[in-house]
Design an enzyme around this catalytic site. Structure first.
Site, short mmCIF file in Angstrom:
data_model
loop_
_atom_site.label_atom_id
_atom_site.label_comp_id
_atom_site.label_asym_id
_atom_site.label_seq_id
_atom_site.Cartn_x
_atom_site.Cartn_y
_atom_site.Cartn_z
N LYS A 269 -8.60 14.52 3.60
CA LYS A 269 -7.81 13.30 3.67
C LYS A 269 -6.95 13.41 4.91
O LYS A 269 -6.91 14.47 5.54
CB LYS A 269 -6.93 13.15 2.42
N ARG A 270 -6.27 12.30 5.29
CA ARG A 270 -5.37 12.40 6.42
C ARG A 270 -4.37 13.54 6.22
O ARG A 270 -3.96 13.83 5.09
CB ARG A 270 -4.61 11.07 6.59
N THR B 82 -8.15 7.06 -2.92
CA THR B 82 -9.52 6.67 -3.27
C THR B 82 -10.45 7.85 -3.08
O THR B 82 -11.52 7.89 -3.69
CB THR B 82 -10.01 5.49 -2.41
N LYS C 134 -13.93 9.22 -5.16
CA LYS C 134 -15.23 9.61 -4.58
C LYS C 134 -15.64 11.00 -5.08
O LYS C 134 -16.82 11.22 -5.41
CB LYS C 134 -15.16 9.60 -3.05
N LYS D 143 1.04 14.62 1.28
CA LYS D 143 -0.21 14.99 0.62
C LYS D 143 -0.27 16.50 0.32
O LYS D 143 -1.12 16.97 -0.42
CB LYS D 143 -1.41 14.55 1.47
N HIS E 172 0.79 -1.23 0.00
CA HIS E 172 0.00 0.00 0.00
C HIS E 172 0.81 1.27 0.00
O HIS E 172 0.24 2.36 0.05
CB HIS E 172 -0.93 0.04 1.22
C1 LIG Z 1 -11.81 7.75 1.19
C2 LIG Z 1 -11.39 8.10 2.56
C3 LIG Z 1 -10.04 8.31 2.83
C4 LIG Z 1 -8.96 8.23 1.76
O1 LIG Z 1 -8.82 9.49 1.18
P1 LIG Z 1 -7.55 9.84 0.26
O2 LIG Z 1 -7.92 11.16 -0.30
O3 LIG Z 1 -7.50 8.76 -0.79
O4 LIG Z 1 -6.37 9.85 1.13
C5 LIG Z 1 -9.67 8.65 4.12
N1 LIG Z 1 -10.59 8.76 5.10
C6 LIG Z 1 -11.89 8.57 4.86
C7 LIG Z 1 -12.86 8.74 5.99
C8 LIG Z 1 -12.34 8.22 3.60
O5 LIG Z 1 -13.66 8.02 3.40
#
Ligand SMILES: *Cc1c(COP(=O)(O)O)cnc(C)c1O
Length: 830
Positions: free
Chosen positions: A565-566, A673, A677, A571, A374
């Site tokens: 995101k985190r 991911t 979304k 990032k 990952h």
């Molecule tokens: C989809 C999702 C992530 C991943 O987000 P990235 O932008 O791909 O880092 C992290 N936390 C939550 C709650 C998510 O739904």
């Protein structure tokens, strides 16, 4: 959000089963019965939470019924099963997803309405099971949804953390963590299965013995033992009568009290032992993409892996006499290296406990395991000190040494004399400290190794796992991540789902490629207008959320520019901050400036020990305070940091985005991911050529994606030649002004030195090349603003983003895993 979006002629949630009236009536009766029998309340005495519990049990009854039939079918067919081992499952709230997948959403709304209750009022009472940090845990949850939807025999295995990811508060702009007491009021979705409990040992030593036939046997005498008890959560497929399971293990003392200690009068010692045992499943480590080398973490990993493998073997042995067909009936996916101790544990179980010969056990092991990598970040690669293994898992250390010795012999005969290669590929790192490399254990013990986006897989082959690629070129493959369209479109955006279905039916829900059918409508004014209207409604809803939680008024007509995101340096949330400061400075220099109004929205948790990530949150909030209060700015610029990013908050945010920020340094984000979304919900992406962004851009078309920045190889080359961030700082007037602003206390007047660590990090090291990418990013953002002013063309981009996201369904990803890695077949209800 009203349930009316699910009704009318484009209702996507109905399933034909008997008359609707009788279905509603049955739901009502069961609800009232559960309210009486399980909550001990009558309709007029019950609290809202009683209603929620009774409702959840009413849904669970139906899930368990399907679950029973699904198990029966799998047994009857003797189907091969995949077991998905993951230290994290970020499931999100269960209630509405389960109603939707069962096909009883609309009927339940009607049943509750007849009782004077509103479904949405109850949905929000559910505590979110936050048993994961971010993308990795959410991927596991999307995969479970797709496995069930494709009717594939599968079970998820993980840990039932008593405390999931911490609750994030923002106090004076600073992140504050609070324990996540998600089980406080009970969890109606799980079923405890004490009859399937298993025991797990730790510590101690090993003993050799020889039997009459001269066979050597090894016994591991542990010095501590805990019991793992499984809690099962049903996982329904989308309206297909398949219900799989997520089985999470809870640790507790084998004996409620240690009676030997007790009898010796050591009452406290006896109780302390119980506490040690329960600690194992107490709390999720809150690090994302970073390995926390703590003993308790290794204990957690071994605990859930051993429980799961024992369970898998017990299940297998109920159907088969010998181990001959084990590898034909069982596939085990390792979600990152967190469960990779499973390779050694399966060997131990087969050799020591079931007395298979080493070679036969190794053949089985290699065939059942597959490993998903990952991350390319070196700080995330797990290694465990040999000394820790010696004291915690002495038998596993012996087994790992044995695996390594045999592997090294093979490598040596393939590459005679290549000592460097031997030390690079060894499962044991010798310097500076003797450690076990868990990724190498996973690679050697698996039949397949996969990356999670094409670029990521290419980089694994070329760099991180290059020697293994050389050695086994066929073993490394790509499986680009995906997301479930059920939660991330149907559930989070019922309005858009309804509009799509009204044009082209509901096939897209389980065949996302069908969204291509939207392309002909991308230019249709009426369709465009409805599309815009729906986006506006979501922006309106998010505007209300911001007013309620951040006490800030934002303009829903402004461009919603979102990065959630985190919090992580790679990032590059700070790159967006530099953009905001640049726009702010432009306004201050030219107060009449005609700017496309933007609302910048951030959310994300920082690991509690990650200083720079927490400081980034503080800076975002500091900039927000100054910018939002500046009357000269007006509503051209607003900055918001939303606390407590989670799956349910995500479900509100993604549909409200105009612009999706996916701006990691190229070569650092394995896939992402969140990017999927956003695009599925009609946001246009600004992003680097990183992770799945590359494939998203390929699918949606380069004219519908705002690209900027160095490529992964350009970034590496720049670093190799010697990167000097200060030269970018000196050469770019606006960049210099932005950084000087942070350095001079423009956003922290009461403490001008506050953000010095950020300034130093950017000017002295800038590990993630923000300064190198700044100018191109600003440029690309200017093209965004221009494009946004042409609403017709922007809406077309938005529609085409949604229309071309078919590839990123987790159904596609899971179908590929099933075909190329697990070799499993669906088992459909007759
Ligand atoms: C989809 C999702 C992530 C991943 O987000 P990235 O932008 O791909 O880092 C992290 N936390 C939550 C709650 C998510 O739904």
């Amino acid at each position: 959000m009203s349930s009316q979006f699910f009704s009318q002629d484009n209702d996507v949630t109905k399933v034909d089963s008997g008359s609707q009236d009788s279905q509603v009536e049955a739901l009502k009766q069961d609800f009232i019965r559960n309210l009486h029998c399980l909550q001990g309340k009558t309709l007029n005495l019950a609290t809202p939470y009683d209603y929620y519990m009774a409702l959840a049990y009413t849904v669970r009854d139906r899930l368990l019924d399907h679950r029973l039939h699904t198990t029966h079918r799998y047994r009857e067919q003797q189907a091969k099963t995949v077991y998905y081992l993951s230290a994290e499952f970020l499931m999100g709230r269960q209630l509405s997803n389960n109603l939707l997948n069962l096909g009883i959403y609309e009927d339940m709304v009607a049943a509750l309405e007849q009782l004077g209750l509103n479904l949405q009022d109850l949905v929000v009472l559910e505590a979110e099971p936050g048993l994961g940090n971010g993308g990795l845990g959410r991927l596991a949850a999307c995969f479970l949804d797709s496995l069930a939807t494709l009717s594939l025999p599968a079970m998820g295995y993980g840990i039932r953390y008593e405390f999931g990811i911490f609750d994030q508060l923002i106090i004076n702009g600073v992140q504050v963590e609070r324990p996540d007491k998600w089980l406080r009021y009970g969890n109606p979705w799980e079923v405890c299965r004490p009859e399937s409990s298993v025991r797990v040992k730790f510590g101690g030593y090993t003993e050799f013995s020889e039997d009459e036939s001269g066979q050597i046997h090894i016994r591991w005498i542990g010095d501590r033992e805990v019991t793992g008890t499984p809690y099962d959560t049903p996982v329904p497929g989308y309206q297909n009568q398949t219900v799989n399971r997520l089985r999470l293990w809870r640790a507790h003392a084998t004996e409620e009290l240690n009676f030997a200690d007790f009898d010796r009068g050591d009452y406290v010692g006896a109780v302390a032992d119980k506490i040690f045992s329960e600690n194992i499943s107490k709390v999720l480590y809150p690090n994302d993409n970073t390995s926390q080398g703590k003993q308790l973490r290794l204990e957690q990993q071994y605990f859930f892996v051993s429980c799961s493998l024992q369970d898998i073997i017990n299940r297998y042995r109920r159907q088969y006499e010998t181990f001959d067909r084990f590898h034909e009936k069982v596939a085990i996916q390792l979600n990152d290296t967190h469960p990779s101790i499973g390779v050694a544990e399966l060997m131990r179980l087969l050799v020591d406990e079931y007395h298979l010969g080493w070679n036969r056990a190794w053949y089985m092991t290699k065939h059942v395991f597959a490993y998903t990598n990952h991350t390319l970040l070196s700080e995330a690669l797990e290694t465990w000190p040999v000394s820790l293994f010696e004291s915690l898992l002495p038998r596993h250390l012996e087994i790992i040494y044995e695996i390594n010795q045999r592997f090294m012999n093979e490598v040596r005969s393939r590459y005679p004399g290549d000592l460097d290669r031997l030390s690079r590929m060894s499962l044991v790192q010798e310097y500076p400290e003797k450690k076990i490399r868990m990724a190498h254990l996973a690679c050697v013990g698996s039949s397949s190794i996969n990356g999670v986006a094409q670029l990521h897989t290419d980089l694994l082959k070329a760099q991180v796992l290059h020697d293994f690629y050389d050695y086994w070129p066929q073993k490394i493959q790509n499986k680009t991540n995906g997301i479930t369209p059920r939660r991330w479109l149907l559930l989070s955006n019922p309005q858009l789902s309804g509009l799509i279905s009204s044009q082209m039916g509901q096939g897209w829900i389980t065949n996302l490629d069908q969204l291509r059918g939207l392309e002909p409508y991308a230019d249709d004014p009426k369709f465009q207008q409805e599309w815009q209207q729906i986006k506006y409604e979501h922006k309106m809803a998010l505007t209300e959320h911001i007013l309620l939680f951040n006490d800030l008024e934002v303009n829903p007509d402004s461009l919603f520019d979102i990065q959630v995101k985190r919090m992580h340096e790679y990032k590059r949330q700070l790159l967006s901050v530099l953009h905001i400061i640049t726009l702010y400075h432009r306004i201050k220099q030219n107060p009449g400036l005609n700017l496309v109004p933007r609302t910048f929205i951030f959310a994300g948790k920082a690991a509690p020990g990650y200083f720079m990530a927490k400081m980034a949150i503080q800076l975002i909030n500091a900039v927000a305070r100054v910018v939002n209060a500046d009357s000269e700015v007006g509503d051209r610029l607003k900055v918001v940091f939303l606390a407590g990013y989670s799956v349910s908050l995500g479900q509100k945010i993604y549909p409200a985005a105009d612009l999706s920020e996916q701006i990691s340094m190229a070569g650092k984000e394995a896939s992402g991911t969140g990017n999927m979304k956003f695009a599925l919900n009609g946001a246009v992406t600004i992003g680097t050529l990183d992770g799945a962004n590359i494939e998203i851009r390929e699918e949606v078309g380069e004219e519908n994606f705002f690209l900027f920045g160095l490529t992964a190889s350009e970034a590496q080359a720049l670093k190799a030649q010697g990167y000097h961030p200060k030269s970018y700082y000196r050469r770019n007037r606006e960049l210099k002004a932005a950084i000087d602003g942070i350095a001079n206390g423009e956003f922290s007047p009461e403490n001008p030195e506050l953000f010095r660590p950020i300034v130093d990090s950017l000017l002295e090291r800038d590990e993630y090349l923000l300064l190198a990418d700044y100018a191109d990013y600003i440029h690309s953002q200017e093209r965004v603003s221009q494009a946004y002013q042409d609403r017709v063309n922007w809406t077309k981009k938005s529609i085409l983003n949604t229309a071309r996201m078919g590839k990123f369904s987790s159904d596609r990803a899971i179908a590929e895993y099933a075909r190329d890695i697990w070799h499993i077949q669906p088992v459909y209800p007759s």
